[in-house]
Motif scaffolding. Structure first.
Motif, short mmCIF file in Angstrom:
data_model
loop_
_atom_site.label_atom_id
_atom_site.label_comp_id
_atom_site.label_asym_id
_atom_site.label_seq_id
_atom_site.Cartn_x
_atom_site.Cartn_y
_atom_site.Cartn_z
N THR A 98 0.80 -1.22 0.00
CA THR A 98 0.00 0.00 0.00
C THR A 98 0.84 1.27 0.00
N LEU A 99 2.13 1.18 0.29
CA LEU A 99 2.96 2.39 0.32
C LEU A 99 3.33 2.81 -1.10
N PRO A 100 3.23 4.11 -1.40
CA PRO A 100 3.61 4.58 -2.73
C PRO A 100 5.12 4.51 -2.93
N GLN A 101 5.56 4.34 -4.16
CA GLN A 101 6.99 4.23 -4.47
C GLN A 101 7.75 5.51 -4.12
N THR A 102 7.10 6.65 -4.30
CA THR A 102 7.76 7.92 -3.98
C THR A 102 6.91 8.70 -2.99
N LEU A 103 7.59 9.47 -2.18
CA LEU A 103 6.93 10.29 -1.16
C LEU A 103 6.88 11.73 -1.68
N THR A 104 5.68 12.31 -1.70
CA THR A 104 5.54 13.68 -2.19
C THR A 104 5.19 14.61 -1.03
N GLU A 105 5.38 15.90 -1.25
CA GLU A 105 5.06 16.90 -0.23
C GLU A 105 3.56 16.89 0.09
N ASP A 106 2.72 16.62 -0.92
CA ASP A 106 1.28 16.54 -0.67
C ASP A 106 0.96 15.44 0.34
N MET A 107 1.63 14.31 0.23
CA MET A 107 1.39 13.20 1.15
C MET A 107 1.78 13.58 2.57
N VAL A 108 2.88 14.31 2.72
CA VAL A 108 3.37 14.70 4.03
C VAL A 108 2.35 15.58 4.75
N GLN A 109 1.51 16.27 4.00
CA GLN A 109 0.48 17.14 4.58
C GLN A 109 -0.88 16.47 4.70
N ASP A 110 -0.99 15.23 4.23
CA ASP A 110 -2.28 14.52 4.21
C ASP A 110 -2.45 13.71 5.50
N PRO A 111 -3.38 14.12 6.39
CA PRO A 111 -3.57 13.41 7.66
C PRO A 111 -3.90 11.92 7.49
N GLU A 112 -4.67 11.59 6.48
CA GLU A 112 -5.02 10.18 6.25
C GLU A 112 -3.78 9.35 5.92
N PHE A 113 -2.91 9.90 5.06
CA PHE A 113 -1.67 9.21 4.72
C PHE A 113 -0.78 9.06 5.96
N LEU A 114 -0.67 10.11 6.76
CA LEU A 114 0.17 10.07 7.95
C LEU A 114 -0.33 9.03 8.95
N ARG A 115 -1.64 8.91 9.10
CA ARG A 115 -2.20 7.89 10.00
C ARG A 115 -1.91 6.49 9.47
N ALA A 116 -2.04 6.31 8.15
CA ALA A 116 -1.77 5.00 7.55
C ALA A 116 -0.29 4.63 7.70
N LEU A 117 0.58 5.61 7.52
CA LEU A 117 2.02 5.36 7.67
C LEU A 117 2.35 5.03 9.12
#
Length: 110
Positions: free
Chosen positions: A46-65
């Motif tokens: 489920t983890l994306p191959q690359t990490l983008t700045e948008d993801m770093v600001q996305d609360p849902e992504f941060l909770r999943a990580l």
């Protein structure tokens, strides 16, 4: 490979602000490609191959990580050093980093 995935609600660690602050604090220390590779080898794709700045600001992504980092545990399998290829067995969630005597001599000489 045997995994254990803990339910954060059962553990009593349900503070989303604290979780996001933790993940944001360690993002710069993570070797993202290695994390993605390790997760994939454990069947977590489920983890994306690359990490983008948008993801770093996305609360849902941060909770999943946070969930991947803190609630997924390797119970039985093998860890492989990406630099040396040396394998370390994992049994009952404990990694055996023991080295043979000749391996210790090689480390001391370097």
């Amino acid at each position: 490979v045997e995994l254990r995935v803990d339910d954060a609600a059962e553990l009593g660690n349900n503070n989303p602000q604290q979780e996001m602050a933790f993940v944001k604090g360690i993002l710069g220390m993570l070797d993202w490609p290695t994390l993605v590779q390790g997760a994939s080898q454990m069947g977590l794709n489920t983890l994306p191959q690359t990490l983008t700045e948008d993801m770093v600001q996305d609360p849902e992504f941060l909770r999943a990580l946070y969930h991947v980092l803190m609630n997924v545990h390797l119970i039985k399998g093998m860890l492989t050093c990406p630099d040396t290829g040396r394998e370390f067995p994992v049994t009952n969630g404990i990694v055996d980093f023991s080295m043979e005597e000749e391996e210790c001599e090689n480390v001391r000489l370097k």
